[in-house]
Design an enzyme around this catalytic site. Structure first.
Site, PDB file in Angstrom:
ATOM      1  N   ASP A  24     -19.014 -28.458   1.257  1.00 47.89           N
ATOM      2  CA  ASP A  24     -18.478 -28.969   2.513  1.00 47.89           C
ATOM      3  C   ASP A  24     -16.956 -29.132   2.340  1.00 47.89           C
ATOM      4  OD1 ASP A  24     -18.636 -30.226   5.087  1.00 47.89           O
ATOM      5  OD2 ASP A  24     -18.823 -32.187   4.178  1.00 47.89           O
ATOM      6  N   PHE A  50     -24.225 -30.839  10.822  1.00 48.77           N
ATOM      7  CA  PHE A  50     -25.019 -31.499   9.791  1.00 48.77           C
ATOM      8  C   PHE A  50     -26.359 -30.790   9.700  1.00 48.77           C
ATOM      9  CE2 PHE A  50     -27.874 -34.679   8.007  1.00 48.77           C
ATOM     10  CZ  PHE A  50     -27.181 -34.936   6.831  1.00 48.77           C
ATOM     11  N   GLY A  82     -29.864 -31.774  -4.175  1.00 48.68           N
ATOM     12  CA  GLY A  82     -30.010 -30.791  -3.104  1.00 48.68           C
ATOM     13  C   GLY A  82     -30.316 -29.367  -3.531  1.00 48.68           C
TER      14      GLY A  82
HETATM   15  P1  5GP Z   1     -18.484 -31.921  -0.556  1.00 47.51           P
HETATM   16  O1  5GP Z   1     -17.838 -32.502   0.657  1.00 47.51           O
HETATM   17  O2  5GP Z   1     -18.085 -32.637  -1.800  1.00 47.51           O
HETATM   18  O3  5GP Z   1     -18.229 -30.418  -0.654  1.00 47.51           O
HETATM   19  O4  5GP Z   1     -20.042 -32.104  -0.382  1.00 47.51           O
HETATM   20  C1  5GP Z   1     -20.623 -33.288  -0.819  1.00 47.51           C
HETATM   21  C2  5GP Z   1     -22.089 -33.373  -0.550  1.00 47.51           C
HETATM   22  O5  5GP Z   1     -22.240 -33.747   0.814  1.00 47.51           O
HETATM   23  C3  5GP Z   1     -22.953 -32.142  -0.692  1.00 47.51           C
HETATM   24  O6  5GP Z   1     -23.342 -31.859  -2.003  1.00 47.51           O
HETATM   25  C4  5GP Z   1     -24.141 -32.596   0.134  1.00 47.51           C
HETATM   26  O7  5GP Z   1     -24.958 -33.429  -0.640  1.00 47.51           O
HETATM   27  C5  5GP Z   1     -23.489 -33.386   1.229  1.00 47.51           C
HETATM   28  N1  5GP Z   1     -23.392 -32.605   2.484  1.00 47.51           N
HETATM   29  C6  5GP Z   1     -22.305 -32.017   3.014  1.00 47.51           C
HETATM   30  N2  5GP Z   1     -22.597 -31.426   4.195  1.00 47.51           N
HETATM   31  C7  5GP Z   1     -23.927 -31.654   4.384  1.00 47.51           C
HETATM   32  C8  5GP Z   1     -24.852 -31.298   5.432  1.00 47.51           C
HETATM   33  O8  5GP Z   1     -24.541 -30.640   6.442  1.00 47.51           O
HETATM   34  N3  5GP Z   1     -26.134 -31.728   5.279  1.00 47.51           N
HETATM   35  C9  5GP Z   1     -26.552 -32.450   4.191  1.00 47.51           C
HETATM   36  N4  5GP Z   1     -27.834 -32.795   4.157  1.00 47.51           N
HETATM   37  N5  5GP Z   1     -25.715 -32.803   3.199  1.00 47.51           N
HETATM   38  C10 5GP Z   1     -24.420 -32.403   3.296  1.00 47.51           C
HETATM   39 MG    MG Z   2     -25.270 -31.024  -3.291  1.00 45.67          MG
END
Ligand code: 5GP
Ligand code: MG
Length: 177
Positions: free
Chosen positions: A104, A153, A46
C-alpha cells in the site's frame, strides 16, 4: 456480497483470475531464478494464502520462510525499533524474494528490505499479489506485481478486515453506497 463486522464487501478479483495470475508469476520466477535456489520470505499474516499457491507454481528448487514484523519501543531515546520475528535461516549469500499480500504505502516492505539487507543476502527482490500505485510512497516499486489496484480497501484471499475475511477464496472490495 458479504458482510464482515459492520461493513459490506462486493466481489472484486475472482479466484480463477488470481490463480491464473499466480501461475504466470510462478513461471516467470522459475525462469528468472533457475539455478539460484531462491528463498521466499513471506510476511505474515496476510501472505499465507498467496504463499501456498505461488509455491505450487514454482518448478525450480526453492525454499520458504515466514516472518512477522514487530515494532517496539527501544529502551533508550531511539524511538520505535523494527524487528523481524521468525527468521531463523541464514540469508547470507542467498537470493531473497520478499513476498507480500499487498503493498500500500510501501512502509512495511521498505522496513523488511532494510532489515534483511544487513544480513548480507546476494539479492533481495519484492513480490506482491496486490499493489496500490496511488498510495505508494516507498523507495522502489515492487519487482513482481500480481495486480495493481486503486486505493480501495480489499479483503479475502488472506487479507482481513479486523481479522475476518482471510478465508475467502476471492478478493472483495468495500462496497460504496
Ligand atoms: P503498507 O502501507 O506498509 O504498504 O501496508 C501495510 C499493511 O496494511 C499491509 O501489509 C496490509 O496488512 C495492510 N493493508 C493495506 N491496504 C490494505 C487493504 O486494502 N486491505 C487489507 N485487508 N489490508 C491492507
Ligand atoms: Mg501484509
Amino acid at each position: 456480497m458479504i458482510t464482515l463486522h459492520d461493513k459490506v464487501f462486493e466481489p472484486f478479483i475472482l479466484e480463477d483470475e488470481i490463480l491464473d495470475r499466480i501461475g504466470t508469476m510462478g513461471a516467470t520466477l522459475s525462469t528468472e531464478y533457475a539455478d539460484k535456489k531462491p528463498l521466499f520470505i513471506a510476511v505474515l499474516n496476510g501472505s499465507f494464502m498467496v504463499s501456498a499457491d505461488l509455491m505450487k507454481c514454482m518448478s525450480i528448487p526453492c525454499e520458504i520462510s515466514f516472518v512477522k514484523v514487530s515494532s517496539y519501543h527501544g529502551t533508550s531515546s531511539t524511538g520505535r525499533v523494527d524487528e523481524l520475528i521468525g527468521l531463523n535461516t541464514d540469508i547470507k549469500g542467498r537470493h531473497i524474494i520478499l513476498l507480500e499480500d499487498i503493498v500500500d504505502t510501501g512502509v512495511t516492505v521498505d522496513k523488511v528490505v532494510k532489515l534483511l539487507s544487513v544480513a548480507g543476502p546476494a539479492s533481495v527482490k519484492t513480490c506482491t499479489l496486490l499493489f496500490k500505485p496511488d498510495a505508494f510512497k516507498g523507495k522502489k516499486t515492487p519487482d513482481y506485481i500480481g495486480f495493481s489496484v486503486p486505493e480501495l480497501f480489499v479483503v479475502g484471499y488472506g487479507l482481513d478486515y479486523d481479522e475476518l475475511g482471510r478465508n475467502l477464496r476471492d478478493i472483495y472490495k468495500l462496497k460504496e453506497d
